[in-house]
Motif scaffolding. Structure first.
Motif, PDB file in Angstrom:
ATOM      1  N   LYS A  52      16.893 -18.921 -57.855  1.00 41.79           N
ATOM      2  CA  LYS A  52      16.935 -18.907 -56.392  1.00 41.79           C
ATOM      3  C   LYS A  52      16.227 -17.713 -55.776  1.00 41.79           C
ATOM      4  O   LYS A  52      15.876 -17.742 -54.597  1.00 41.79           O
ATOM      5  N   GLU A  92      27.072 -15.552 -53.798  1.00 43.66           N
ATOM      6  CA  GLU A  92      27.682 -16.819 -53.378  1.00 43.66           C
ATOM      7  C   GLU A  92      28.333 -17.558 -54.543  1.00 43.66           C
ATOM      8  O   GLU A  92      27.759 -17.620 -55.627  1.00 43.66           O
ATOM      9  N   ARG A  97      28.582 -20.775 -55.732  1.00 48.56           N
ATOM     10  CA  ARG A  97      27.988 -22.089 -55.468  1.00 48.56           C
ATOM     11  C   ARG A  97      28.710 -23.220 -56.195  1.00 48.56           C
ATOM     12  O   ARG A  97      28.761 -24.333 -55.717  1.00 48.56           O
ATOM     13  N   LYS A 144      29.011 -15.355 -62.245  1.00 48.70           N
ATOM     14  CA  LYS A 144      28.279 -16.497 -61.693  1.00 48.70           C
ATOM     15  C   LYS A 144      27.382 -17.069 -62.787  1.00 48.70           C
ATOM     16  O   LYS A 144      27.108 -16.394 -63.786  1.00 48.70           O
TER      17      LYS A 144
END
Lengths: 189, 75
Positions: A52, A181, A183, B7
């Protein structure tokens, strides 16, 4: 790969012959927080960062090379017709004996550029935070150069470059938000 | 909502990758990224626990495990 457009990102005009300013500007050429460091830092970090934000590093890294050209043009214009005596008076005698009026990747104190100026930690947060810090340091360096310069046309270009540092910092801050974030997380109401 | 401190992303996998590709890759996003200015009166560990954890506050504690236990996935 890159396509090359044979023009500067923003025009560079120099009103007066002032080799001393070139001595200060070389900080943004081959200094720790200069455009070369910036371009190489971002383009190198691209490979090991989440997809990203790869595009952002690619685009900003590319733009830094456009800035490097602008700085090079400024330095070149400020010194190209200067005599050895004028260079000496500007404190550039050590540069002259080593390089004539060729540009070289060193800072304004004459220290050659080194890869130790940049880092690729591999941790996405650490790398993006380094990039934000680098943009703020480059912005500060432009401020101090503008403070030392009384050439209004050169300062116009320097103010453009300072503004780009602000925009880049903002974009890197947004990249940090994207990395933070959640996600994959399901949203419950 | 409690943020996660790990993440994941899914790196591009080329048909010509020489090594066995990592399909799912983790990266740490530790708690200090989310706290802003630390609010007062957060719950605390007892002194002994705090000593072991390296922080007085559970909300700043992030247990970092080796990559094998973080949920990274190879092909």
């Amino acid at each position: 790969m890159w396509y090359y457009e044979k023009k500067l990102q923003y025009p560079v005009k120099v009103r007066e012959c002032n080799p001393r300013l070139a001595k200060y500007l070389i900080e943004q050429y081959g200094g720790a927080d200069g455009e070369l460091s910036a371009a190489l830092r971002y383009l190198n970090q691209r490979y090991t960062i989440p997809g990203k934000v790869i595009g952002l590093l690619n685009d900003i890294g590319t733009e830094e090379f456009a800035h490097l050209e602008m700085i090079a043009t400024m330095i070149y214009k400020l010194t190209k017709d200067a005599t050895p005596e004028m260079l000496e008076a500007a404190g550039l005698a050590p540069h002259y004996v080593n390089h004539d009026s060729a540009l070289f990747y060193h800072n304004s104190a004459g220290n050659p550029w080194t890869a130790e100026y940049i880092q690729a930690k591999g941790d996405p947060i650490a790398d993006i935070y380094e990039d934000i810090a680098a943009e703020e340091k480059a912005r500060a360096t432009y401020q101090w150069i503008i403070n030392m310069s009384d050439d209004p046309e050169l300062n116009d270009s320097l103010k453009f470059l300072r503004e780009r540092e602000i925009v880049h910092s903002q974009r890197f801050r947004e990249a940090a938000e994207i990395l933070k974030e959640d996600r994959d997380k399901k949203i419950f109401f | 909502m409690q943020p996660t401190y790990t993440k994941y992303y899914y790196p591009y996998v080329s048909p010509f990758d020489p090594c066995k590709p990592i399909l799912k890759k983790s990266y740490p996003t530790p708690p200090q990224l989310y706290m802003g200015f630390q609010p007062p009166n957060l719950p605390q560990f007892n002194p002994k626990e705090a000593l072991y954890h390296g922080t007085l506050w559970p909300s700043l504690y992030d247990e970092y495990n080796k990559k094998d236990y973080r949920g990274d996935e190879h092909d």
